[in-house]
Design a protein around this motif. Structure first.
Motif, PDB file in Angstrom:
ATOM      1  N   VAL A 132       0.844  -1.200   0.000  1.00  0.00           N
ATOM      2  CA  VAL A 132       0.000   0.000   0.000  1.00  0.00           C
ATOM      3  C   VAL A 132       0.874   1.242   0.000  1.00  0.00           C
ATOM      4  N   LYS A 133       0.273   2.345  -0.428  1.00  0.00           N
ATOM      5  CA  LYS A 133       0.987   3.617  -0.501  1.00  0.00           C
ATOM      6  C   LYS A 133       1.098   4.229   0.890  1.00  0.00           C
ATOM      7  N   GLY A 134       2.267   4.721   1.213  1.00  0.00           N
ATOM      8  CA  GLY A 134       2.481   5.408   2.484  1.00  0.00           C
ATOM      9  C   GLY A 134       2.880   4.463   3.602  1.00  0.00           C
ATOM     10  N   THR A 135       3.369   5.044   4.671  1.00  0.00           N
ATOM     11  CA  THR A 135       3.744   4.280   5.856  1.00  0.00           C
ATOM     12  C   THR A 135       2.570   4.316   6.818  1.00  0.00           C
ATOM     13  N   LEU A 136       2.016   3.152   7.102  1.00  0.00           N
ATOM     14  CA  LEU A 136       0.856   3.075   7.984  1.00  0.00           C
ATOM     15  C   LEU A 136       1.296   3.124   9.448  1.00  0.00           C
ATOM     16  N   SER A 137       0.521   3.828  10.242  1.00  0.00           N
ATOM     17  CA  SER A 137       0.814   3.905  11.678  1.00  0.00           C
ATOM     18  C   SER A 137       0.511   2.551  12.328  1.00  0.00           C
ATOM     19  N   GLY A 191      -8.975   4.804   3.838  1.00  0.00           N
ATOM     20  CA  GLY A 191      -8.427   5.745   2.866  1.00  0.00           C
ATOM     21  C   GLY A 191      -7.037   5.393   2.389  1.00  0.00           C
ATOM     22  N   VAL A 192      -6.684   4.117   2.453  1.00  0.00           N
ATOM     23  CA  VAL A 192      -5.345   3.673   2.063  1.00  0.00           C
ATOM     24  C   VAL A 192      -5.382   3.202   0.615  1.00  0.00           C
ATOM     25  N   ASP A 193      -4.445   3.689  -0.202  1.00  0.00           N
ATOM     26  CA  ASP A 193      -4.352   3.290  -1.607  1.00  0.00           C
ATOM     27  C   ASP A 193      -3.559   1.998  -1.736  1.00  0.00           C
ATOM     28  N   ILE A 194      -4.143   1.028  -2.418  1.00  0.00           N
ATOM     29  CA  ILE A 194      -3.473  -0.254  -2.665  1.00  0.00           C
ATOM     30  C   ILE A 194      -2.637  -0.114  -3.923  1.00  0.00           C
TER      31      ILE A 194
END
Length: 99
Positions: free
Chosen positions: A8-13, A55-58
């Protein structure tokens, strides 16, 4: 169960990744990789829906095939073997008629 890798895009908390307790999490620069075994397609769809709600982009989904199980070795068929000469057995000593 099937092993999946979901990038997924971004670093998830940690708070977001805790929403997926059945998946392992690895953070990479500007991406997060979730991976683990899911029971079926419905479980995979549930992960997709959850990511969408957050709201997380795959970026990528990959099915990881099971490693091939080694086949048991088949025994070689018995081959006829040539007869081996038998060693000569010692003969019992015969009494000497002259003695």
């Amino acid at each position: 169960m099937t092993h999946y890798v979901i990038r997924v895009k971004g670093t998830l908390s940690r708070e977001l990744t805790n929403a997926f307790p059945s998946l392992a999490v690895h953070s990479e620069p500007a991406q997060t990789v979730l991976h683990g075994y899911l029971h079926d397609q419905a479980a995979l769809a549930g992960v997709f829906n959850h990511l969408d709600m957050l709201g997380v982009d795959i970026l990528e989904v990959m099915h990881v095939p099971q490693p091939a199980r080694p086949q048991p070795a088949r025994p070689e068929p018995a081959r006829p073997q040539a007869a081996r000469p038998q060693p000569a057995l010692p003969q019992p000593a015969r009494p000497d008629p002259d003695g």
